[in-house]
Every structure is written in C-alpha cells, then in structure tokens.
Design a protein around this motif. Sequence first.
Motif, PDB file in Angstrom:
ATOM      1  N   TRP A  30      -8.580   1.198  32.992  1.00 37.87           N
ATOM      2  CA  TRP A  30      -9.260   2.009  34.000  1.00 37.87           C
ATOM      3  C   TRP A  30     -10.578   2.461  33.395  1.00 37.87           C
ATOM      4  O   TRP A  30     -10.617   2.997  32.290  1.00 37.87           O
ATOM      5  CB  TRP A  30      -8.441   3.229  34.403  1.00 37.87           C
ATOM      6  N   CYS A  31     -11.676   2.237  34.110  1.00 37.49           N
ATOM      7  CA  CYS A  31     -12.988   2.681  33.649  1.00 37.49           C
ATOM      8  C   CYS A  31     -13.434   3.865  34.496  1.00 37.49           C
ATOM      9  O   CYS A  31     -13.557   3.741  35.725  1.00 37.49           O
ATOM     10  CB  CYS A  31     -14.011   1.539  33.746  1.00 37.49           C
ATOM     11  N   ASN A  32     -13.681   5.006  33.855  1.00 34.09           N
ATOM     12  CA  ASN A  32     -14.128   6.206  34.563  1.00 34.09           C
ATOM     13  C   ASN A  32     -15.563   6.080  35.056  1.00 34.09           C
ATOM     14  O   ASN A  32     -15.957   6.780  35.980  1.00 34.09           O
ATOM     15  CB  ASN A  32     -14.008   7.442  33.665  1.00 34.09           C
ATOM     16  N   MET A  37     -10.158  -0.348  38.286  1.00 32.41           N
ATOM     17  CA  MET A  37      -9.096  -0.694  37.359  1.00 32.41           C
ATOM     18  C   MET A  37      -9.127  -2.184  37.043  1.00 32.41           C
ATOM     19  O   MET A  37      -9.707  -2.975  37.782  1.00 32.41           O
ATOM     20  CB  MET A  37      -7.725  -0.297  37.907  1.00 32.41           C
ATOM     21  N   ASP A  38      -8.523  -2.505  35.912  1.00 34.78           N
ATOM     22  CA  ASP A  38      -8.308  -3.884  35.480  1.00 34.78           C
ATOM     23  C   ASP A  38      -9.584  -4.707  35.331  1.00 34.78           C
ATOM     24  O   ASP A  38      -9.592  -5.909  35.573  1.00 34.78           O
ATOM     25  CB  ASP A  38      -7.310  -4.596  36.411  1.00 34.78           C
ATOM     26  N   LEU A  39     -10.680  -4.053  34.916  1.00 34.30           N
ATOM     27  CA  LEU A  39     -11.913  -4.789  34.625  1.00 34.30           C
ATOM     28  C   LEU A  39     -11.815  -5.485  33.274  1.00 34.30           C
ATOM     29  O   LEU A  39     -12.450  -6.493  33.034  1.00 34.30           O
ATOM     30  CB  LEU A  39     -13.116  -3.844  34.619  1.00 34.30           C
ATOM     31  N   GLU A  58     -14.234  -1.049  24.907  1.00 37.15           N
ATOM     32  CA  GLU A  58     -15.379  -0.951  25.803  1.00 37.15           C
ATOM     33  C   GLU A  58     -15.066  -1.695  27.095  1.00 37.15           C
ATOM     34  O   GLU A  58     -14.488  -2.779  27.067  1.00 37.15           O
ATOM     35  CB  GLU A  58     -16.607  -1.581  25.151  1.00 37.15           C
ATOM     36  N   CYS A  59     -15.486  -1.117  28.209  1.00 38.12           N
ATOM     37  CA  CYS A  59     -15.321  -1.764  29.511  1.00 38.12           C
ATOM     38  C   CYS A  59     -16.093  -3.084  29.502  1.00 38.12           C
ATOM     39  O   CYS A  59     -17.250  -3.140  29.068  1.00 38.12           O
ATOM     40  CB  CYS A  59     -15.850  -0.847  30.613  1.00 38.12           C
ATOM     41  N   VAL A  60     -15.452  -4.133  29.974  1.00 34.40           N
ATOM     42  CA  VAL A  60     -16.093  -5.450  30.017  1.00 34.40           C
ATOM     43  C   VAL A  60     -17.302  -5.440  30.957  1.00 34.40           C
ATOM     44  O   VAL A  60     -18.289  -6.119  30.707  1.00 34.40           O
ATOM     45  CB  VAL A  60     -15.073  -6.532  30.437  1.00 34.40           C
ATOM     46  N   LYS A  61     -17.250  -4.624  32.008  1.00 35.79           N
ATOM     47  CA  LYS A  61     -18.326  -4.607  33.010  1.00 35.79           C
ATOM     48  C   LYS A  61     -19.525  -3.764  32.570  1.00 35.79           C
ATOM     49  O   LYS A  61     -20.658  -4.206  32.663  1.00 35.79           O
ATOM     50  CB  LYS A  61     -17.778  -4.092  34.341  1.00 35.79           C
ATOM     51  N   VAL A  67     -10.165   4.139  27.301  1.00 36.87           N
ATOM     52  CA  VAL A  67      -9.000   4.474  26.488  1.00 36.87           C
ATOM     53  C   VAL A  67      -7.746   4.189  27.297  1.00 36.87           C
ATOM     54  O   VAL A  67      -7.645   4.588  28.460  1.00 36.87           O
ATOM     55  CB  VAL A  67      -9.014   5.971  26.081  1.00 36.87           C
ATOM     56  N   THR A  68      -6.814   3.469  26.688  1.00 37.59           N
ATOM     57  CA  THR A  68      -5.528   3.213  27.308  1.00 37.59           C
ATOM     58  C   THR A  68      -4.457   3.838  26.428  1.00 37.59           C
ATOM     59  O   THR A  68      -4.325   3.481  25.270  1.00 37.59           O
ATOM     60  CB  THR A  68      -5.262   1.695  27.433  1.00 37.59           C
TER      61      THR A  68
END
Length: 75
Positions: A30-32, A37-39, A58-61, A67-68
């Motif tokens: 999940w990216c805030n 989700m699921d990026l 780091e978020c791929v996008k 953080v998970t």
Amino acid sequence: MTELNEGTVQKLDFFARPADEQQDFLQQTWCNTCMEMDLGMKNPVEYRDKDKLWIEGECVKCSTKVVTEIVEEDE
C-alpha cells in the motif's frame, strides 16, 4: 533467536525468505502517496524489533518509502 531489548531494531535478510514469499511481500503493498494498493515494492529491507516484523522499501510507481508489517501467525 536472540532476545531483543526495547528499542532495539535488528536488520534481517529479506532474500533468505522463499522466492514465493518474497514475491507476495513485494507485490502486496500500500502506498500512502499514490493511495493505491499492490503497486509493488523495490529495494526491500526487512527489520524486526521486540514486538513486530516489517519490510521497508520504495513504491515501484513513485519511489516513496512503503512499509509492510508482517503478522506471524501461530500454526
């Protein structure tokens, strides 16, 4: 396993996990910032302290830190 004191954070080897587990944790995010989700996550680092276990990356996008938290279930 070594007993961890309050406030102590231990860095773990994320890549010691089975490949299928790694893929699940890297994809189920999940990216805030993106609010999606699921990026996916890149550059994962796994940590443990006295009370919890988590993976930071780091978020791929957008490359923002994600953080998970991992909940270990008793079998």
